[in-house]
Design an enzyme around this catalytic site. Structure first.
Site, PDB file in Angstrom:
ATOM      1  N   GLU A   1       0.867  -1.297   0.118  1.00 28.75           N
ATOM      2  CA  GLU A   1      -0.034  -0.125   0.067  1.00 28.75           C
ATOM      3  C   GLU A   1       0.836   1.352  -0.038  1.00 28.75           C
ATOM      4  O   GLU A   1       0.589   2.213  -0.552  1.00 28.75           O
ATOM      5  CB  GLU A   1      -1.019  -0.125   0.968  1.00 28.75           C
TER       6      GLU A   1
ATOM      7  N   GLU B   1      -4.279  -9.867   2.959  1.00 31.91           N
ATOM      8  CA  GLU B   1      -4.971  -9.537   4.285  1.00 31.91           C
ATOM      9  C   GLU B   1      -6.189 -10.461   4.371  1.00 31.91           C
ATOM     10  O   GLU B   1      -6.848 -11.016   5.546  1.00 31.91           O
ATOM     11  CB  GLU B   1      -5.421  -8.452   4.350  1.00 31.91           C
TER      12      GLU B   1
END
Length: 259
Positions: free
Chosen positions: A113, A133
């Site tokens: 990210e 995730e």
């Protein structure tokens, strides 16, 4: 700067910020995001710095969110952390100077990210990238769903995020997630080469160009073209514009002054 989790140095007009949590593979927690915020302030306020290289060193870029940190927080705490991360990440993405990510080893979760915030991403051979995730019952809420989709398109973003499967550097190159794959021992040198090239550009124009490119991701075309129209006229009032044109005609290297 009093940095807890990162290293910071300057060389030849380029700042180099390095994640420095080797015991946890540069995992991201609130100290890391606080350090990133300090680095953004330092780079923006330092006229000597024309570009920023963000790296994690030769072994790992960043391994994602710090699980030990996440196990200790409440839902309210994690919402505050994500909110703060969004603000800091936008500040990195909107930094007035170009940012190059030099990625080695792996960039997972929050690490990827953060890499997605950078203007240019290059990777060392053998690097793995992913947003895993979903394997933990979570999803990449610090910008991964939005920025990865804009970079690689919805099909591959859905595949990577929903399955949690990583991709290697060569696949990342195919998808446009990185622009270059280089030998590991050449990674930082190549990132510095790009940074120095970007640092040689007219500072005002470089700032406006980056803003215009970011506009293309977030705003409608008509609004973005109006920004380009007004900004282009503004650039014609700068000394650097005149210097660039004269240097071209005179067949010499321009000497930009940021005016």
């Amino acid at each position: 700067m009093d940095l807890k989790t990162m290293l910071y140095e300057k060389a030849d007009g380029v700042a180099i910020a390095t994640f420095n949590r080797p015991k946890v593979m540069n995992a991201i927690d609130s100290d890391v995001t606080d350090d990133l915020a300090e680095i953004v302030k330092a780079v923006n306020s330092d006229d000597e710095v024309k570009a920023l290289v963000l790296t994690g060193g030769p072994k790992v870029f960043a391994a994602g969110g710090d699980i030990n940190f996440m196990l200790t927080v409440t839902p309210a705490d994690i919402e505050k952390f994500i909110d703060n991360s969004h603000k800091i990440f936008f500040d990195i993405e909107r930094l007035e100077k170009p940012v190059i990510a030099a990625i080695a080893g792996l960039a997972f979760g929050g690490g990827l990210e953060i890499a997605l915030l950078c203007d240019i991403r290059i990777a060392a051979e053998g690097t793995m990238m992913g947003l895993p995730e979903s394997n933990l019952g979570l999803f990449p809420a610090a910008g991964g769903t939005q920025r990865l989709t804009r970079v690689v398109g919805p099909a591959w973003a859905k595949y990577m995020i929903m399955t949690g499967n990583p991709i290697d550097a060569n696949k990342a190159l195919d998808l446009g997630l990185v622009t270059q794959v280089v030998p590991a021992d050449a990674l930082l040198d190549e990132a510095m080469k790009i940074a120095k090239k970007l640092a040689s550009k007219a500072p005002i124009t470089a700032k406006i160009t980056k803003q215009s490119l970011n506009n293309a991701m977030y705003y409608d075309m008509q609004s973005s073209l109006l920004f380009d129209q007004k900004s282009f006229a503004f650039i014609f009032a700068t000394e650097d514009h005149t210097e660039g044109m004269k240097a071209f005609v005179e067949k010499r290297k321009p000497e930009f002054k940021g005016k």
